[in-house]
Enzyme design. Structure first.
Site, PDB file in Angstrom:
ATOM      1  N   GLU A 155      21.845 -21.887   7.732  1.00  0.00           N
ATOM      2  CA  GLU A 155      21.594 -22.161   6.313  1.00  0.00           C
ATOM      3  C   GLU A 155      21.571 -20.895   5.454  1.00  0.00           C
ATOM      4  OE1 GLU A 155      18.098 -24.672   6.069  1.00  0.00           O
ATOM      5  OE2 GLU A 155      19.290 -26.439   6.528  1.00  0.00           O
ATOM      6  N   GLU A 312      22.273 -31.224  11.178  1.00  0.00           N
ATOM      7  CA  GLU A 312      20.847 -31.485  11.375  1.00  0.00           C
ATOM      8  C   GLU A 312      20.460 -32.748  10.621  1.00  0.00           C
ATOM      9  OE1 GLU A 312      18.211 -28.341  10.188  1.00  0.00           O
ATOM     10  OE2 GLU A 312      19.489 -26.787  11.022  1.00  0.00           O
TER      11      GLU A 312
END
Ligand code: GAL
Length: 683
Positions: A155, A312
């Site tokens: 991320e 995710e």
């Protein structure tokens, strides 16, 4: 053509972030992991995401044995690895020895060693340490038959205001503008005496620094994206230097506005993202499902049509939302399959097993602290795995859209930073989502694109609030319409150029006014709760006579366009609120005010028919039931989803087959609460 993302794994992926580095002293747990992974039909894991300290506990001292053993053991058990580069969390030795790797905040305060996602993308030391580690990792494991892809860092995001970043920003500006005069002109620095005499005087927009020069703020955001993208390239190059040519991805974050993800298009080989909707929360599930669909469509559109990975998602609950609610029965399956319906070829979780300590110990995971497989969550996960393993036919099938909504990050930045006309909310994201929602509800496959994307192949393009027009965009839209496309534009379009300087002459600027056949004169802002209405002029396009308008109402003048609806109230009652202009072979619609879903539903229903836009088309579906389509080589796969907490029934307009049972399906179809079916329509 159907093409699986990973040649070694020509099936739907199912897996999780796996952090065995937290359990190296518990071989029994590691043994159990493999057994439970098999039991839950896990066939891939993202490995080593935050394992830097375990891989390089001291400077230059690499410990790859444990990782190699893990990759081996997983592979021997039929589980593939998406190998992570561990740059997302800095080990303490590195943060202490080289302070420059630690980020500096907008307030000019340098971080202490802590947490994660807090490194400086510019720091030469950081880049070098990452290079060495990535290359060594790649040399050791980059050709392992069990490794199928690189999960680069984690991320990417955030900003650093350190002196190194400030200097790099200045260099970037020098390259971009060449001379300080050009920069001054582009940033309109004669305003408030903000003129620079040299590039050395330019500083990032510190908290206590320059925040009124929009050109500076916009360029800073562009620089942050550029620097992050450059860092991603650096990581990828290091992996390639180690001899691995496996596909690379970065896991992106929902509608994160800190980065323009479209700029990573050529860095990544496939896209992936992390989805954490708060199901059953303050927002109703149907709206949240549409928001999630919007992001799925956007992430997929970065690599147009190509499958992506849901990297995710939580198997149960998160631990960072205001209220961490459990997913109600059915929701885990439905939300996982929604990703597949929109083009995902893998469904993965954060995380495989809950750790015992620290911040995420209470975050949902496939295996909880009870270490059992007879839990509700584990069984839900296993059920998803089982169903995914039956979807080989869908694997690798593209999603082909003939409709697109432009949701452009740079435009979002510019709209958000603009002072006026409605500082309590101009709602760009929400507005783009309304246009998308109408199409989503109808089963029209829709891409969510950047304004620079190629428009070839689209029949319908919605470009709401296209406030900032970068060079060449107006021309591209003009060509799109003149060649037969249908374009939908709205109020607050064509206001500024790429430097955020207002266009002179008719708005929408850069020649777009002539495409829409109107000119915009001024815009009225409404308070929350205030409204106006538009009344149809009787055109067949609008099913109702009256539609509510809120927030922003632009006063426009037709210059060749036909008026379809007019304002009903206020001093501009009777003036045009919706127009269409025949331009070349196509049609350009202009909506002058913010409307509600009643309007968007009617409007897009008519436009989709008129423009012949392809969709899943299953007739009239009950509210909260939607269908999304993937195009396989032999059939279309229609994912019918019920986002209601109650059962839903409807009449199928055609005979189809159930992909999973092979049985014909016709007549009335009933879906369970949060239920779904995959139906095949043979070509
Ligand atoms: C993500 C992150 C994961 C984990 C997860 C928890 O944003 O990538 O590492 O922290 O959130 O929801």
């Amino acid at each position: 053509m159907q093409q699986p993302l990973f040649p070694a794994l020509p099936h739907m992926g199912h897996g999780a972030d796996y952090n065995p580095d937290q359990w190296l002293d518990r071989p029994d747990i590691l043994e159990q992991d493999i057994e439970l992974m098999k039991e839950s039909h896990v066939n891939c894991v993202s490995l080593g995401i935050f394992a830097w300290a375990a891989l390089e506990p001291q400077e230059g001292e690499y410990h790859f044995e444990w990782l190699e053993q893990m990759v081996n053991r997983l592979y021997q058990n039929g589980i593939y690895t998406l190998l992570a580069t561990p740059s997302g969390a800095i080990p303490i030795w590195l943060a202490r020895k080289y302070p420059e790797v630690r980020r500096v905040s907008r307030e000019k305060v340098r971080d202490e060693p802590h947490g994660r996602h807090n490194h400086c993308y510019t720091s030469p030391v950081y880049r070098e340490k990452v290079r060495l580690l990535n290359t060594a990792l790649s040399q050791r494991l980059g050709k392992h038959p069990g490794v199928i892809a690189w999960h680069i860092s984690n991320e990417y995001g955030g900003e650093c205001y350190c002196p190194l970043c400030a200097a790099a920003f200045r260099e970037w500006l020098k390259e971009k503008y060449g001379t300080i005069e050009k920069l001054n002109a582009a940033w309109w620095t004669s305003f408030w005496s903000r003129r620079y005499s040299s590039f050395e005087e330019v500083e990032p927009p510190y908290a206590q620094g320059e925040n009124c020069v929009h050109g500076l703020k916009l360029d800073w955001k562009r620089f942050v994206t550029r620097q992050t993208e450059d860092f991603a390239r650096h990581e990828k190059a290091a992996v390639r230097a180690g001899g691995s040519d496996l596909p690379v991805t970065i896991n992106m974050m929902t509608a994160y506005d800190g980065l323009n993800y479209f700029k990573f298009k050529d860095v990544v080989d496939f896209t992936s993202w992390d989805a954490y909707p708060c199901w059953h929360g303050e927002q109703d599930d149907v709206s949240l499902a549409q928001y999630t669909a919007f992001i799925h469509d956007g992430i997929r559109s970065i690599k147009r049509g190509q499958p992506f990975v849901l990297m995710e998602s939580t198997p149960s609950m998160t631990n960072w939302q205001r209220v961490s609610k459990l997913k109600r029965p059915g929701m885990h399956m439905l939300s996982s399959m929604q990703a597949v319906a929109h083009g995902a070829d893998s469904v993965q979780y954060f995380q495989w097993r809950k750790g015992r300590g620290s911040f995420e110990k209470l975050h949902g995971a496939v295996v909880s602290h009870d270490c059992r497989s007879d839990t509700r969550v584990f069984k839900d996960v296993a059920a998803v795995g089982r169903r995914l393993s039956g979807l080989d036919a869908v694997c690798g099938s593209p999603v082909k859209a003939q409709a697109a909504v432009i949701f452009d990050t740079e435009n979002r930045w510019a709209i958000d930073m603009a002072a006026g006309p409605r500082n309590c909310g101009k709602h760009y994201l929400e507005t783009c989502m309304q246009h998308h929602r109408a199409l989503w509800e109808m089963g029209v496959t829709t891409d969510v694109i950047d304004m620079e994307c190629d428009l070839t192949g689209y029949k319908l393009v919605a470009a709401p609030m296209l406030y900032l027009l970068r060079g060449g965009i107006a021309e591209k839209l003009r060509r799109f319409v003149s060649e037969g496309g249908t374009l939908v534009g709205t109020y607050w379009s064509g206001v500024t150029d790429e430097n955020d300087l207002c266009f002179l002459g008719d708005w929408p600027g850069d020649g777009l006014a002539s495409v829409y056949g109107i000119r915009a004169e001024e815009i009225d802002a409404l308070y929350d709760g205030e409204c106006n209405h538009m009344e149809s002029c009787g055109h067949a396009l609008l099913r109702h006579e009256r539609y509510k308008l809120t927030e922003l109402c632009e006063r426009i003048h037709p210059q060749g366009a036909q008026v379809l609806a007019r304002y009903a109230e206020d001093f501009y009652a009777g003036e045009p609120a919706l127009t269409v202009n025949r331009f070349g072979e196509g049609n350009a619609y202009y909506l002058a005010a913010k409307a509600g879903m009643k309007f968007y539903r009617d409007f897009y229903h008519a436009l989709v028919e008129q423009a012949g836009v392809d969709g899943a088309r299953l007739g009239e579906l009950p509210s909260g039931v939607v269908v999304s389509k993937r195009r396989g080589d032999e059939a279309d796969y229609l994912f019918v989803q019920n986002w209601n907490a109650t059962p839903a029934s409807f009449e199928l307009p055609e005979r189809l087959a159930d992909l999973e049972t092979g049985k014909p399906v016709h007549g009335e179809l009933t879906l369970e609460p949060y239920g779904f079916r995959i139906l095949c329509r043979k070509h």
